[in-house]
Design an enzyme around this catalytic site. Structure first.
Site, PDB file in Angstrom:
ATOM      1  N   SER A 214       0.789  -1.226   0.000  1.00  0.00           N
ATOM      2  CA  SER A 214       0.000   0.000   0.000  1.00  0.00           C
ATOM      3  C   SER A 214       0.821   1.275   0.000  1.00  0.00           C
ATOM      4  O   SER A 214       0.344   2.319  -0.448  1.00  0.00           O
ATOM      5  CB  SER A 214      -0.944   0.008   1.202  1.00  0.00           C
ATOM      6  OG  SER A 214      -0.215  -0.015   2.420  1.00  0.00           O
ATOM      7  N   HIS A 242      -5.729  -3.785  -1.035  1.00  0.00           N
ATOM      8  CA  HIS A 242      -5.581  -2.747  -2.061  1.00  0.00           C
ATOM      9  C   HIS A 242      -5.653  -3.329  -3.466  1.00  0.00           C
ATOM     10  O   HIS A 242      -5.023  -2.811  -4.404  1.00  0.00           O
ATOM     11  CB  HIS A 242      -4.269  -1.989  -1.851  1.00  0.00           C
ATOM     12  CG  HIS A 242      -4.276  -1.144  -0.619  1.00  0.00           C
ATOM     13  ND1 HIS A 242      -4.783   0.133  -0.594  1.00  0.00           N
ATOM     14  CD2 HIS A 242      -3.865  -1.417   0.649  1.00  0.00           C
ATOM     15  CE1 HIS A 242      -4.673   0.631   0.633  1.00  0.00           C
ATOM     16  NE2 HIS A 242      -4.117  -0.286   1.393  1.00  0.00           N
ATOM     17  N   LYS A 273     -12.495  -0.626   1.916  1.00  0.00           N
ATOM     18  CA  LYS A 273     -11.848   0.158   0.860  1.00  0.00           C
ATOM     19  C   LYS A 273     -12.750   0.152  -0.381  1.00  0.00           C
ATOM     20  O   LYS A 273     -13.718   0.881  -0.423  1.00  0.00           O
ATOM     21  CB  LYS A 273     -10.443  -0.374   0.595  1.00  0.00           C
ATOM     22  CG  LYS A 273      -9.512  -0.137   1.787  1.00  0.00           C
ATOM     23  CD  LYS A 273      -8.115  -0.620   1.540  1.00  0.00           C
ATOM     24  CE  LYS A 273      -7.152  -0.203   2.650  1.00  0.00           C
ATOM     25  NZ  LYS A 273      -7.513  -0.667   3.994  1.00  0.00           N
TER      26      LYS A 273
END
Length: 427
Positions: A214, A242, A273
């Site tokens: 990340s 991610h 996310k």
């Protein structure tokens, strides 16, 4: 003498006896004062180093455009993990409202007592389907998923091989297990092979890596990792926080992007996310592992169930992605637009084609000052410095969302150029 007087005569001496002696009180106050001085010294050191992390106050919903306390106009947000723009997607929001109305605000319980609703089981089934794995278990966060996996799966006769730049939650989770720990150099397949040879006497060998790292936006070499795992009889684990929802042809993640979905055995990821951005994490993998986690994983057993509105939002987000990959299609073009324009302007951008675009600056104070100046120009970005990244590797991490327009991206680049010239970063 009355009984009341007798009682008062007994109580008063007892009260006097219970009063702390003056020296004890003095020592107590001295301890508090000493602790406060230690803490204030630590805080002052953070301020002096320019690594103080202030929290800006957002007064609107999350999205590409936000309102920030102290700013008179709308701000463009370029640092959220809201990769697909689903945090405020109307269907996702409505699903949360519907779940609140039908299933309540919360369960007031852990899962195994009275905290499992049909919503939880539906979401677990959908996530297993999305990742093409046998089963799924939900956690309050992916940090909890990482904290709850390794001590259940691995014992003292096993070995875990971890990339040196893995996320803090992976590192903390590995510390909780009793397996032999071997750390290999970042994305270095040769060093990983050396460590796998060293671990050949272990009962189980588990290679652990972030799918996408990340802080730098670089993608783990999963094809090579899986080749080595096959050669040396190891399992492969990836953290996909991610990557889930937007990497790969259908957004399934790094393993789909690199063609190894059938060779990665365990996946941990997040709902916080790309999948709606609220909260929650999960593990997908073989059913016997998921069953064992339900019996022994401490963060699962001792944490309240995910609130129904959060589950409802995430469930709708996953359904949208299972139905179509249209939302994530524009990510690559927008990401490369930003990367190419910033590189042409003279900035150093780490990583490759991932929407995490770290603008490398080196100095922590510079990263902080530039991010403050960017806010004045209507761009919300944050400087990252030690201990989040190594010393001397400070950067401003820009994150591109599918919800950003080309105009948004160009405005962000223009602000970087203006701020970069002010601080002597670019000419």
């Amino acid at each position: 003498m009355s009984l009341g007087k007798v009682a008062r005569g007994l109580v008063l001496p007892a009260r006097v006896a219970m009063r702390p002696a003056a020296p004890v009180l003095h020592r107590s106050y001295a301890a508090v004062s000493e602790a406060r001085a230690v803490l204030e010294s630590e805080l002052e050191g953070i301020r002096a180093a320019g690594t103080w992390k202030a929290e800006r106050i957002i007064t609107s919903k999350q999205g590409p455009q936000i309102n920030v306390e102290g700013s008179s106009s709308t701000i463009l947000n370029f640092c959220a993990n809201n990769y697909l723009g689903l945090s405020s997607h109307p269907e996702v929001v409505q699903a949360g409202i519907d779940a609140l109305n039908t299933h309540g605000a919360g369960l007031s319980s852990v899962r195994f007592i009275c905290g499992t609703q049909d919503l939880h089981k539906n979401l677990e089934q959908k996530l297993a389907e999305f990742h093409e794995r046998e089963d799924c278990i939900l956690y309050a966060s992916c940090f909890d998923a990482n904290a709850g996996l390794f001590e259940v799966l691995l014992g003292p006769d096993d070995a875990v091989l971890s990339d040196e730049l893995n996320h803090a939650s992976i590192i903390d989770g590995i510390r909780l297990c009793r397996a032999k720990r071997l750390r290999y150099k970042h994305m270095d397949l040769r060093d990983l092979e050396t460590k796998l040879k060293e671990a050949q006497s272990s009962r189980l060998r588990l290679v652990v890596t972030d799918g996408v790292f990340s802080m730098d936006g670089d993608v783990a070499p999963l094809s090579g990792i899986c080749d080595l795992a096959d050669q040396y009889g190891a399992l492969v684990f990836i953290d996909e926080c991610h990557a889930t929802g937007f990497l790969g042809a259908r957004g399934r993640g790094t393993d789909e992007l690199l063609g190894v979905m059938d060779r990665v055995h365990i996946v941990n990821s997040t709902l916080g996310k790309a999948l709606g951005g609220a909260a929650g994490g999960y593990t997908v993998g073989p059913k016997p592992l998921i069953d064992l986690l339900r019996q022994r994983s401490r963060p699962y057993l001792f944490s309240n169930s995910l609130p129904p509105p959060v589950v409802g939002c995430a469930l709708r987000a996953v359904e949208l992605l299972l139905a179509s990959n249209e939302i994530s299609r524009s990510m690559t073009a927008k990401t490369m637009r930003f990367r190419n324009k910033m590189t042409e302007a003279g900035f150093t951008i780490s990583g490759s084609a991932h929407p995490i675009c770290p603008v490398m600056l080196g100095d922590a104070r510079l990263a902080s000052l530039m991010s403050d100046d960017m806010l004045k120009l209507g761009i919300y970005v944050i400087g990252f410095s030690f201990p989040v990244v190594p010393k001397g590797k400070a950067r401003i991490r820009v994150q591109i969302s599918a919800a950003h327009t080309d105009q948004d991206i160009d405005q962000c680049v223009d602000a970087f150029i203006q701020t970069g010239r002010k601080h002597g970063v670019v000419s």
